[in-house]
Design a protein around this motif. Structure first.
Motif, PDB file in Angstrom:
ATOM      1  N   TYR A 176      43.649  47.737  39.587  1.00 22.49           N
ATOM      2  CA  TYR A 176      43.679  48.114  40.999  1.00 22.49           C
ATOM      3  C   TYR A 176      42.304  48.029  41.652  1.00 22.49           C
ATOM      4  O   TYR A 176      42.192  47.753  42.856  1.00 22.49           O
ATOM      5  CB  TYR A 176      44.330  49.488  41.176  1.00 22.49           C
ATOM      6  CG  TYR A 176      45.798  49.333  41.515  1.00 22.49           C
ATOM      7  CD1 TYR A 176      46.259  49.457  42.810  1.00 22.49           C
ATOM      8  CD2 TYR A 176      46.717  48.987  40.530  1.00 22.49           C
ATOM      9  CE1 TYR A 176      47.593  49.265  43.133  1.00 22.49           C
ATOM     10  CE2 TYR A 176      48.055  48.791  40.827  1.00 22.49           C
ATOM     11  CZ  TYR A 176      48.486  48.930  42.133  1.00 22.49           C
ATOM     12  OH  TYR A 176      49.806  48.723  42.438  1.00 22.49           O
ATOM     13  N   THR A 177      41.233  48.226  40.874  1.00 20.49           N
ATOM     14  CA  THR A 177      39.907  47.947  41.427  1.00 20.49           C
ATOM     15  C   THR A 177      39.764  46.453  41.687  1.00 20.49           C
ATOM     16  O   THR A 177      39.155  46.045  42.688  1.00 20.49           O
ATOM     17  CB  THR A 177      38.815  48.447  40.478  1.00 20.49           C
ATOM     18  OG1 THR A 177      38.824  49.880  40.488  1.00 20.49           O
ATOM     19  CG2 THR A 177      37.437  47.966  40.912  1.00 20.49           C
ATOM     20  N   LEU A 178      40.347  45.630  40.830  1.00 15.44           N
ATOM     21  CA  LEU A 178      40.337  44.190  41.061  1.00 15.44           C
ATOM     22  C   LEU A 178      41.065  43.847  42.364  1.00 15.44           C
ATOM     23  O   LEU A 178      40.608  42.994  43.137  1.00 15.44           O
ATOM     24  CB  LEU A 178      40.967  43.470  39.869  1.00 15.44           C
ATOM     25  CG  LEU A 178      41.057  41.941  39.936  1.00 15.44           C
ATOM     26  CD1 LEU A 178      39.727  41.317  40.341  1.00 15.44           C
ATOM     27  CD2 LEU A 178      41.517  41.400  38.584  1.00 15.44           C
ATOM     28  N   LEU A 179      42.177  44.520  42.643  1.00 17.02           N
ATOM     29  CA  LEU A 179      42.871  44.314  43.917  1.00 17.02           C
ATOM     30  C   LEU A 179      41.978  44.721  45.094  1.00 17.02           C
ATOM     31  O   LEU A 179      41.955  44.047  46.135  1.00 17.02           O
ATOM     32  CB  LEU A 179      44.178  45.103  43.940  1.00 17.02           C
ATOM     33  CG  LEU A 179      45.286  44.607  43.013  1.00 17.02           C
ATOM     34  CD1 LEU A 179      46.435  45.619  42.958  1.00 17.02           C
ATOM     35  CD2 LEU A 179      45.814  43.254  43.478  1.00 17.02           C
ATOM     36  N   ALA A 180      41.233  45.833  44.944  1.00 21.99           N
ATOM     37  CA  ALA A 180      40.322  46.249  46.009  1.00 21.99           C
ATOM     38  C   ALA A 180      39.213  45.215  46.212  1.00 21.99           C
ATOM     39  O   ALA A 180      38.795  44.941  47.349  1.00 21.99           O
ATOM     40  CB  ALA A 180      39.724  47.612  45.690  1.00 21.99           C
ATOM     41  N   LEU A 181      38.733  44.615  45.115  1.00 21.93           N
ATOM     42  CA  LEU A 181      37.735  43.554  45.222  1.00 21.93           C
ATOM     43  C   LEU A 181      38.295  42.344  45.955  1.00 21.93           C
ATOM     44  O   LEU A 181      37.587  41.677  46.729  1.00 21.93           O
ATOM     45  CB  LEU A 181      37.245  43.164  43.824  1.00 21.93           C
ATOM     46  CG  LEU A 181      36.330  44.163  43.127  1.00 21.93           C
ATOM     47  CD1 LEU A 181      36.250  43.882  41.636  1.00 21.93           C
ATOM     48  CD2 LEU A 181      34.931  44.128  43.740  1.00 21.93           C
ATOM     49  N   ILE A 182      39.567  42.041  45.729  1.00 25.43           N
ATOM     50  CA  ILE A 182      40.216  40.939  46.443  1.00 25.43           C
ATOM     51  C   ILE A 182      40.310  41.255  47.935  1.00 25.43           C
ATOM     52  O   ILE A 182      40.038  40.407  48.790  1.00 25.43           O
ATOM     53  CB  ILE A 182      41.588  40.647  45.830  1.00 25.43           C
ATOM     54  CG1 ILE A 182      41.429  40.029  44.435  1.00 25.43           C
ATOM     55  CG2 ILE A 182      42.417  39.736  46.734  1.00 25.43           C
ATOM     56  CD1 ILE A 182      42.720  39.906  43.655  1.00 25.43           C
ATOM     57  N   VAL A 183      40.686  42.502  48.265  1.00 23.67           N
ATOM     58  CA  VAL A 183      40.708  42.916  49.674  1.00 23.67           C
ATOM     59  C   VAL A 183      39.322  42.754  50.278  1.00 23.67           C
ATOM     60  O   VAL A 183      39.155  42.249  51.404  1.00 23.67           O
ATOM     61  CB  VAL A 183      41.197  44.374  49.808  1.00 23.67           C
ATOM     62  CG1 VAL A 183      41.042  44.859  51.247  1.00 23.67           C
ATOM     63  CG2 VAL A 183      42.645  44.511  49.362  1.00 23.67           C
ATOM     64  N   GLU A 185      36.942  40.718  49.380  1.00 32.68           N
ATOM     65  CA  GLU A 185      36.608  39.300  49.520  1.00 32.68           C
ATOM     66  C   GLU A 185      37.343  38.667  50.690  1.00 32.68           C
ATOM     67  O   GLU A 185      36.761  37.911  51.477  1.00 32.68           O
ATOM     68  CB  GLU A 185      36.956  38.568  48.220  1.00 32.68           C
ATOM     69  CG  GLU A 185      36.652  37.080  48.222  1.00 32.68           C
ATOM     70  CD  GLU A 185      35.161  36.788  48.245  1.00 32.68           C
ATOM     71  OE1 GLU A 185      34.794  35.694  48.727  1.00 32.68           O
ATOM     72  OE2 GLU A 185      34.362  37.633  47.794  1.00 32.68           O
ATOM     73  N   VAL A 186      38.624  38.978  50.837  1.00 27.03           N
ATOM     74  CA  VAL A 186      39.453  38.339  51.863  1.00 27.03           C
ATOM     75  C   VAL A 186      39.108  38.840  53.262  1.00 27.03           C
ATOM     76  O   VAL A 186      39.114  38.072  54.235  1.00 27.03           O
ATOM     77  CB  VAL A 186      40.947  38.569  51.558  1.00 27.03           C
ATOM     78  CG1 VAL A 186      41.841  38.124  52.717  1.00 27.03           C
ATOM     79  CG2 VAL A 186      41.345  37.831  50.281  1.00 27.03           C
ATOM     80  N   THR A 187      38.782  40.147  53.381  1.00 33.98           N
ATOM     81  CA  THR A 187      38.565  40.741  54.708  1.00 33.98           C
ATOM     82  C   THR A 187      37.102  40.882  55.082  1.00 33.98           C
ATOM     83  O   THR A 187      36.776  41.090  56.255  1.00 33.98           O
ATOM     84  CB  THR A 187      39.210  42.134  54.788  1.00 33.98           C
ATOM     85  OG1 THR A 187      38.518  43.035  53.908  1.00 33.98           O
ATOM     86  CG2 THR A 187      40.681  42.068  54.410  1.00 33.98           C
ATOM     87  N   GLY A 188      36.217  40.824  54.109  1.00 31.85           N
ATOM     88  CA  GLY A 188      34.800  41.034  54.366  1.00 31.85           C
ATOM     89  C   GLY A 188      34.316  42.422  54.043  1.00 31.85           C
ATOM     90  O   GLY A 188      33.129  42.633  53.817  1.00 31.85           O
ATOM     91  N   SER A 189      35.224  43.396  53.991  1.00 31.76           N
ATOM     92  CA  SER A 189      34.842  44.769  53.628  1.00 31.76           C
ATOM     93  C   SER A 189      36.090  45.547  53.247  1.00 31.76           C
ATOM     94  O   SER A 189      36.962  45.785  54.093  1.00 31.76           O
ATOM     95  CB  SER A 189      34.123  45.471  54.774  1.00 31.76           C
ATOM     96  OG  SER A 189      33.953  46.854  54.478  1.00 31.76           O
ATOM     97  N   TYR A 190      36.169  45.960  52.004  1.00 29.19           N
ATOM     98  CA  TYR A 190      37.303  46.763  51.543  1.00 29.19           C
ATOM     99  C   TYR A 190      37.411  48.063  52.331  1.00 29.19           C
ATOM    100  O   TYR A 190      38.469  48.418  52.851  1.00 29.19           O
ATOM    101  CB  TYR A 190      37.156  47.052  50.047  1.00 29.19           C
ATOM    102  CG  TYR A 190      37.992  48.200  49.541  1.00 29.19           C
ATOM    103  CD1 TYR A 190      39.371  48.087  49.417  1.00 29.19           C
ATOM    104  CD2 TYR A 190      37.389  49.420  49.202  1.00 29.19           C
ATOM    105  CE1 TYR A 190      40.141  49.157  48.961  1.00 29.19           C
ATOM    106  CE2 TYR A 190      38.141  50.479  48.739  1.00 29.19           C
ATOM    107  CZ  TYR A 190      39.521  50.346  48.620  1.00 29.19           C
ATOM    108  OH  TYR A 190      40.271  51.406  48.178  1.00 29.19           O
TER     109      TYR A 190
END
Length: 550
Positions: A176-183, A185-190
């Motif tokens: 789930y931290t990996l999912l937050a890292l993806i967010v 990356e995709v949005t510019g800021s989790y």
């Protein structure tokens, strides 16, 4: 997470119901609870619950708070609690919202979305991460220890694979931290995306982060960890990537209940994304299924389907549970900052009753304690098999420290764990301390680095504490003996450990029938104890045993 040894001490918080309109900065008056419901919840407060309860929808509206936030100020509807792993439901909502917008797809591989990610984690799909079916195994950081973004990516890149991705379930905070890292990356800021798109409804913030900014607005409850006030109360300076996405959020119980209802009714993410949420599942084969960030439970268990998430038990000393009852359109949230009755205990008791429109069950009554009777029971009692109970009188009952596997086993009772669960957990701990697994070899290296050679290990029983199984063990070294306990995940990974632990302690309260009951955390059968003629008789799910006063 690796815990530092602590001294176990009883620290009961005062239990007093607070009407929501009495809380500071309450704003608009929230609906008061039904008096019968408040009365029932008050009895759970008498049994040790400290926290808040919120119910919304299905014809029931309630905000109630009990106990104290910090030992003096009362909990109110405005009190903020860390929600632990319930945060995963929010991370899942962020991912599903981005998928609905076309920014990513559930079958995308994590490595294609996050530059720099390598190893088995790079091949995990977004859907597998959401459902804990990626097979990823490993720890990327400890709670409240600084970990920056690059360090988190490097640590997760080092994860191993426990099974063929998609073929099994293996709970993963790192996933789930990996999912937050993806967010991120995709949005510019989790954090900016969470604050602006997930934690905001109608322009109003619904909570925030426990550590760092944007913080959850409102006064914070102080939790309890092993009988002591928690020191992790929102001052951790970061960086935060050890907990981002998997356990980083905080809010009031009312926020959690309202957000949960809004999520499943298509107000946080689109109705189409909600369909993806509820339709993306891994069947556990026991009437439950994993869905992104939540567990879906079929109607056979309680007569109506529901979706739930729970979190806590960490260094903040808070616990939280959220329940969604789709047939009723009802959301229930419980948050707690005490150890005697945690949020999950109370939610498990009240949710089925509220769903069925029945009276909420209450704990068994507490008889007035006779100081002379309590004093007469004090002493050390020994079982024929060698275990001991050390009994000490308190103002309201008896505290019992159990030493030895036989003594601990006789005191075991749980609504959540069976004897088979205990045996499986003990087998995992035995394998760990024998160095039969990769995690075990790492643990033994760490232990022997601190303690010297471990000559032998003896298991010393298992107790359910703070909602988890803890198996105690005695380590024998050249310098003496050391008691430890371990809480492991289903694959033998270390979830929590205490070195230099005290024996598990149990609270006995008088029932008014010449006997005592272990705690008041349930309305059904539990462990009962009687004292007569120098004998201590313990009767519970494991049977009946007698111990003789020394």
């Amino acid at each position: 997470m690796r815990r530092i040894p602590t001294i176990i001490a009883a620290a009961f918080l005062a239990a007093a119901c607070t009407s929501v309109e009495e809380g500071p900065d309450s704003g608009a008056e929230a609906p008061a609870c039904d008096p019968d419901l408040v009365s029932a919840l008050g009895k759970w407060a008498d049994a040790g619950f400290s926290g808040a309860v919120a119910v919304t929808g299905g014809g029931t509206e309630c905000r109630a708070a009990f106990g104290t936030a910090d030992g003096t100020a009362p909990n109110t509807d405005d009190t903020v609690f860390a929600i632990g792993s319930v945060s995963k439901g929010f991370t899942a909502a962020a991912i599903l919202g981005l998928a609905d917008d076309g920014a990513l797809a559930l079958d995308d591989k994590a490595g294609d979305l996050l530059p720099g990610l390598t190893g088995p984690a790079a091949d995990a799909t977004v859907e597998q991460l959401l459902l804990h079916t990626s097979g990823l195994e490993g720890e990327h950081g400890s709670d409240h220890e600084p970990l920056d973004r690059d360090e988190a990516i490097t640590a997760i890149s080092g994860f191993t694979s426990a099974f063929e991705p998609g073929s099994d379930f293996g709970y993963s905070n790192g996933g789930y931290t990996l999912l937050a890292l993806i967010v991120d990356e995709v949005t510019g800021s989790y954090r900016d995306h969470m604050a602006g798109e997930v934690l905001t409804l109608g322009g109003e913030p619904f909570g925030g982060f426990w550590d760092g900014e944007p913080a959850a607005p409102g006064p914070r409850a102080v939790g309890t960890v092993d009988g002591e006030p928690s020191t992790e109360n929102g001052g951790f300076p970061g960086p935060y990537w050890a907990m981002e996405g998997n356990g980083d959020l905080a809010m009031t119980a009312g926020n959690l209940a309202d957000w949960t209802k809004a999520l499943f009714e298509g107000e946080v993410i689109s109705p189409a994304a909600v369909e993806t949420l509820t339709g993306t599942a891994f069947d556990n084969g026991d009437g439950t299924a994993e869905i992104p960030g939540w567990v879906s439970v079929g109607p056979d268990m309680f007569g109506t389907p529901f979706v739930t998430a729970s979190g806590g038990g960490g260094d903040t000393g808070h616990n939280a549970t959220a329940v969604w009852l789709p047939d009723l359109g009802m959301s229930i949230a419980v948050t707690s900052n005490s150890e005697e009755v945690i949020a999950g205990d109370l939610a498990q008791a009240i949710a089925p009753a509220l769903a069925a429109g029945e009276e909420v069950p209450v704990p068994e009554g507490h008889a007035e304690a006779d100081p002379e009777e309590l004093a007469a029971a004090e002493g050390t009692y020994t079982l024929e098999t060698g275990g001991t109970y050390t009994v000490a009188a308190t103002e309201d009952g008896l505290d019992v420290a159990a030493a030895g596997a036989d003594a601990v086993t006789a005191m075991f009772a749980s609504a959540d764990y069976t004897a088979e669960d205990v045996a499986a957990h003990e087998d995992l701990v035995a394998a760990l301390l024998a160095g039969e697994t990769d995690a075990g070899r790492e643990e033994l290296d760490a232990l022997e680095g601190d303690l010297g050679d471990i000559e032998r290990v003896e298991l010393a029983g298992t107790a359910e504490e703070q909602g988890e199984l803890r198996t105690y063990a005695t380590l024998f070294t050249a310098d003496g003996e050391l008691l430890v306990w371990y809480a492991l995940d289903e694959r033998g990974g270390v979830g929590a450990v205490t070195l230099g632990a005290e024996p598990p302690a149990f609270t006995l309260v008088p029932t008014g029938e010449g006997e005592y009951r272990r705690e008041l955390t349930g309305a059904g059968d539990g462990v009962r104890v009687a004292f007569a003629d120098g004998l201590m008789t313990v009767t519970g799910p494991a049977g009946s045993v007698e111990a003789t006063r020394d």
